[in-house]
Design a protein around this motif. Structure first.
Motif, PDB file in Angstrom:
ATOM      1  N   HIS A  23       0.945  -1.143   0.093  1.00 34.85           N
ATOM      2  CA  HIS A  23      -0.058  -0.111  -0.018  1.00 34.85           C
ATOM      3  C   HIS A  23       0.862   1.229   0.016  1.00 34.85           C
ATOM      4  CE1 HIS A  23      -2.924  -2.986   1.790  1.00 34.85           C
ATOM      5  NE2 HIS A  23      -3.693  -2.427   0.961  1.00 34.85           N
ATOM      6  N   ASP A  58      -3.959   0.701  -3.427  1.00 36.20           N
ATOM      7  CA  ASP A  58      -3.427  -0.651  -3.738  1.00 36.20           C
ATOM      8  C   ASP A  58      -2.263  -0.716  -4.788  1.00 36.20           C
ATOM      9  OD1 ASP A  58      -2.976  -3.290  -4.644  1.00 36.20           O
ATOM     10  OD2 ASP A  58      -4.905  -3.719  -4.307  1.00 36.20           O
ATOM     11  N   ARG A  73      -2.445  -2.596  -8.398  1.00 33.42           N
ATOM     12  CA  ARG A  73      -3.455  -2.549  -9.172  1.00 33.42           C
ATOM     13  C   ARG A  73      -3.107  -1.357 -10.227  1.00 33.42           C
ATOM     14  NH1 ARG A  73      -8.932  -2.782  -5.755  1.00 33.42           N
ATOM     15  NH2 ARG A  73     -10.082  -2.604  -7.618  1.00 33.42           N
ATOM     16  N   THR A  90      -8.083   3.130  -2.978  1.00 34.19           N
ATOM     17  CA  THR A  90      -9.165   2.067  -2.628  1.00 34.19           C
ATOM     18  C   THR A  90     -10.032   2.521  -1.405  1.00 34.19           C
ATOM     19  OG1 THR A  90      -7.533   0.644  -1.167  1.00 34.19           O
ATOM     20  CG2 THR A  90      -8.171  -0.124  -3.492  1.00 34.19           C
TER      21      THR A  90
END
Length: 353
Positions: free
Chosen positions: A126, A144, A147, A151
């Motif tokens: 993170h 995140d 990705r 989030t």
């Protein structure tokens, strides 16, 4: 000393001579040991040879502020537009993660909306960015990194200058400059606790200079270290919220901080709030026992990083108040000897690659 807050937008002070470093070929891998700066006065990050000057740059987004670099070589750069992801080994921007929070028009300057402090979790899963919302409390956005995408959004204090993570990754600490506080965010549940950090009190409100700016997390015990005015070091226990105050000696308005591997605290002094009411810019080197050496600097500075061997500090010149300059001061931590290095445009955040 309740004067106007950090509001004076600086003008450029004289800079070092232009860099004479040869640029890196576009296909060459980035050497170890370069510095990376967030160029708040423009739109790139700059790669800097600490001996010779700037050797490359990558456009990331408007008014980049803080940055954090993970073990995988990816840099996460907080900008007014979102969080840029840069592969520092190949010098390519991989993504721009937009803010989930409405921060108004994309602008420049000290009070612009958008990302400010940024930090990574120890496992790199993170990225945490403090987002300034002009005229309101800020937020912490959780990204995140796989990705990559924001989030979660967590309410925090006003103007989140700095974001830090506990050594075990269980908590995130967001320093709210204009709300005199640190918001403790549980990394798992995202529950929050507010700790007021105001060794001079809060009576000056938004007009006070006497606010927190940057925080260092002491690995030995998890305490939060926040310097104030070269006079007081607030030592905050994030578990209990209790603050103790230790004396400091620089007598100067203070901003950026970092810790060396052997526990020395480095603190950037930006200069007196008003002429004749304190000392000029400096770098404080504070030993774990509280002994301090104060090394004078030429002109205002903002943030600081330290070499891997702990012998050299790199202090950025991109301050926003009473002028700024386009470079880094390189400081020998044993002797206090300094030299100026041209680097970027109003560099704020800095990391050693």
């Amino acid at each position: 000393m309740l004067l106007a807050a950090c509001t004076q937008e600086g003008t450029a002070a004289p800079s070092p001579a232009p860099s004479t470093a040869s640029p890196l070929p576009a296909t060459a891998p980035t050497p170890d040991g370069l510095l990376l700066t967030a160029d708040f006065g423009a739109g790139p990050v700059t790669f800097v040879d600490p001996r010779r000057g700037a050797v490359a740059s990558v456009t990331v987004g408007r008014a980049p502020y803080g940055l954090a670099v993970g073990p995988d070589g990816r840099a996460w750069v907080a900008t007014a537009e979102g969080v840029a992801v840069v592969d520092t080994r190949t010098r390519v921007r991989l993504a721009l993660v937009p803010h989930r929070t409405d921060t108004g028009p994309v602008t420049d300057g000290e009070y612009r909306g958008g990302g400010m402090g940024v930090a990574l979790s120890p496992d790199g899963a993170h990225a945490y960015v403090g987002v300034n919302v002009p005229g309101a409390n800020g937020v912490l956005e959780v990204i995140d990194t796989a990705r990559p995408q924001a989030t979660a959004v967590v309410p925090v204090g006003r103007r989140p200058f700095d974001v830090d993570v506990s050594p075990d990754g269980a908590e995130v600490y967001v320093t709210g400059h204009d709300s005199f506080d640190v918001t403790v965010v549980a990394a798992g549940s995202l529950r929050t606790r507010r700790i007021q950090v105001a060794p001079y009190g809060t009576e000056g409100g938004l007009g006070s200079w006497l606010k927190p700016h940057y925080t260092a997390v002491r690995p030995s015990d998890g305490m939060l270290l926040l310097p104030f005015e070269g006079e007081r070091l607030a030592v905050v226990d994030p578990r209990t919220g209790r603050t103790t105050v230790e004396p400091m000696t620089a007598d100067t308005h203070q901003h950026g901080v970092t810790l060396t591997a052997d526990g020395r605290l480095l603190v950037v002094g930006t200069g007196a709030v008003e002429p004749g009411e304190g000392n000029g810019p400096s770098l404080t080197v504070r030993s774990p026992d509280g002994a301090e050496r104060v090394y004078p600097l030429d002109g205002p500075h903002e943030d600081v990083a330290v070499s891997r061997d702990g012998r050299t500090a790199y202090v950025t010149g991109g301050h926003t108040r009473h002028g700024y300059w386009n470079g880094i001061t390189v400081v020998d931590l044993d002797t206090g000897a300094t030299r100026r290095l041209p680097a970027g445009a109003r560099p704020l955040g800095v990391a050693v690659l």
